[in-house]
Design a protein around this motif. Structure first.
Motif, PDB file in Angstrom:
ATOM      1  N   PHE A 128       0.814  -1.207   0.000  1.00  0.00           N
ATOM      2  CA  PHE A 128       0.000   0.000   0.000  1.00  0.00           C
ATOM      3  C   PHE A 128       0.854   1.266   0.000  1.00  0.00           C
ATOM      4  CE2 PHE A 128      -4.103  -1.957   1.939  1.00  0.00           C
ATOM      5  CZ  PHE A 128      -4.289  -2.634   0.741  1.00  0.00           C
ATOM      6  N   GLY A 129       1.955   1.237   0.717  1.00  0.00           N
ATOM      7  CA  GLY A 129       2.856   2.376   0.681  1.00  0.00           C
ATOM      8  C   GLY A 129       3.401   2.605  -0.714  1.00  0.00           C
ATOM      9  N   GLY A 130       3.623   1.519  -1.437  1.00  0.00           N
ATOM     10  CA  GLY A 130       4.178   1.619  -2.782  1.00  0.00           C
ATOM     11  C   GLY A 130       3.228   2.189  -3.812  1.00  0.00           C
ATOM     12  N   VAL A 131       1.908   2.173  -3.520  1.00  0.00           N
ATOM     13  CA  VAL A 131       0.934   2.711  -4.477  1.00  0.00           C
ATOM     14  C   VAL A 131       0.251   3.972  -3.928  1.00  0.00           C
ATOM     15  CG1 VAL A 131       0.534   0.494  -5.594  1.00  0.00           C
ATOM     16  CG2 VAL A 131      -0.896   1.158  -3.647  1.00  0.00           C
ATOM     17  N   SER A 132       0.887   4.616  -2.961  1.00  0.00           N
ATOM     18  CA  SER A 132       0.441   5.909  -2.405  1.00  0.00           C
ATOM     19  C   SER A 132      -0.879   5.852  -1.650  1.00  0.00           C
ATOM     20  CB  SER A 132       0.343   6.972  -3.521  1.00  0.00           C
ATOM     21  OG  SER A 132       1.589   7.142  -4.150  1.00  0.00           O
TER      22      SER A 132
END
Length: 204
Positions: free
Chosen positions: A44-48
């Protein structure tokens, strides 16, 4: 988004195992929740989806808390039993989720590049509340999940997390089955054990 496909697939497997085991009131569900959650923090962090990522940090802690409650909580430390909330508790909970979602959604929209900040915030705070309900074995948690999971499907489709969106579509079916199963077990409990958490009359 394809860079995250492998990790997303693994997280989906753990997450699905969690829900199936939770339906069966098997405390091993919390181990699956722990590992699936740890993976989703990065995805989730990787897709903002920053609130979603932060939510999974919370889920990581709640996996430990939930396991303890199911195994050692409740009367005489034999594990919590299924119980219910009354109308007042539900109104307080819903008000808190809406208020928190509005505040964090505004802050994210003003100070970050978060995508769909208000929806991301709603699914996050809704997940926070509902996970507490699962850990405490509140019957209505399944009804709350219907709303949270439905909103999450749109959010994940928008971010091209198609496996996760598919998982949550399956969740919508399983949470209905979970509610039916837990309600049956709740009604099988002795009357004296049905009102541990500010429970309402048996109208559903």
């Amino acid at each position: 988004m394809s860079n995250w496909l492998g990790l997303e697939a693994l997280a989906v497997v753990f997450s699905l195992a969690y829900l199936v085991l939770a339906m069966r009131e098997n405390s091993l569900c919390w181990f699956c929740a722990f590992f699936g959650t740890a993976i989703y923090i990065w995805v989730f962090g990787g897709v903002s989806l920053y609130m979603g990522s932060l939510l999974h940090v919370y889920y990581l802690v709640m996996a430990v808390y939930g396991w303890y409650q199911w195994r050692r909580g409740g009367v005489e430390h034999r594990g919590v039993r299924i119980s219910r909330w009354g109308l007042t508790q539900h109104l307080y909970a819903l008000f808190a989720v809406v208020l928190a979602s509005a505040v964090s959604g505004h802050l994210l929209s003003q100070h970050t590049d978060a995508h769909l900040p208000y929806l991301d915030s709603f699914t996050t705070w809704g997940g926070v509340l509902t996970t507490v309900m699962v850990a405490r074995k509140i019957l209505e948690n399944w009804l709350y999940w219907i709303v949270v999971d439905g909103a999450s499907i749109y959010l994940y489709l928008d971010r091209e997390l198609y496996l996760t969106a598919g998982l949550f579509a399956v969740y919508l079916v399983l949470v209905v089955l979970g509610f039916i199963r837990w309600r049956k077990h709740y009604l099988e409990q002795p009357i004296t054990e049905r009102r541990q958490e500010f429970a309402a009359p048996d109208v559903i």
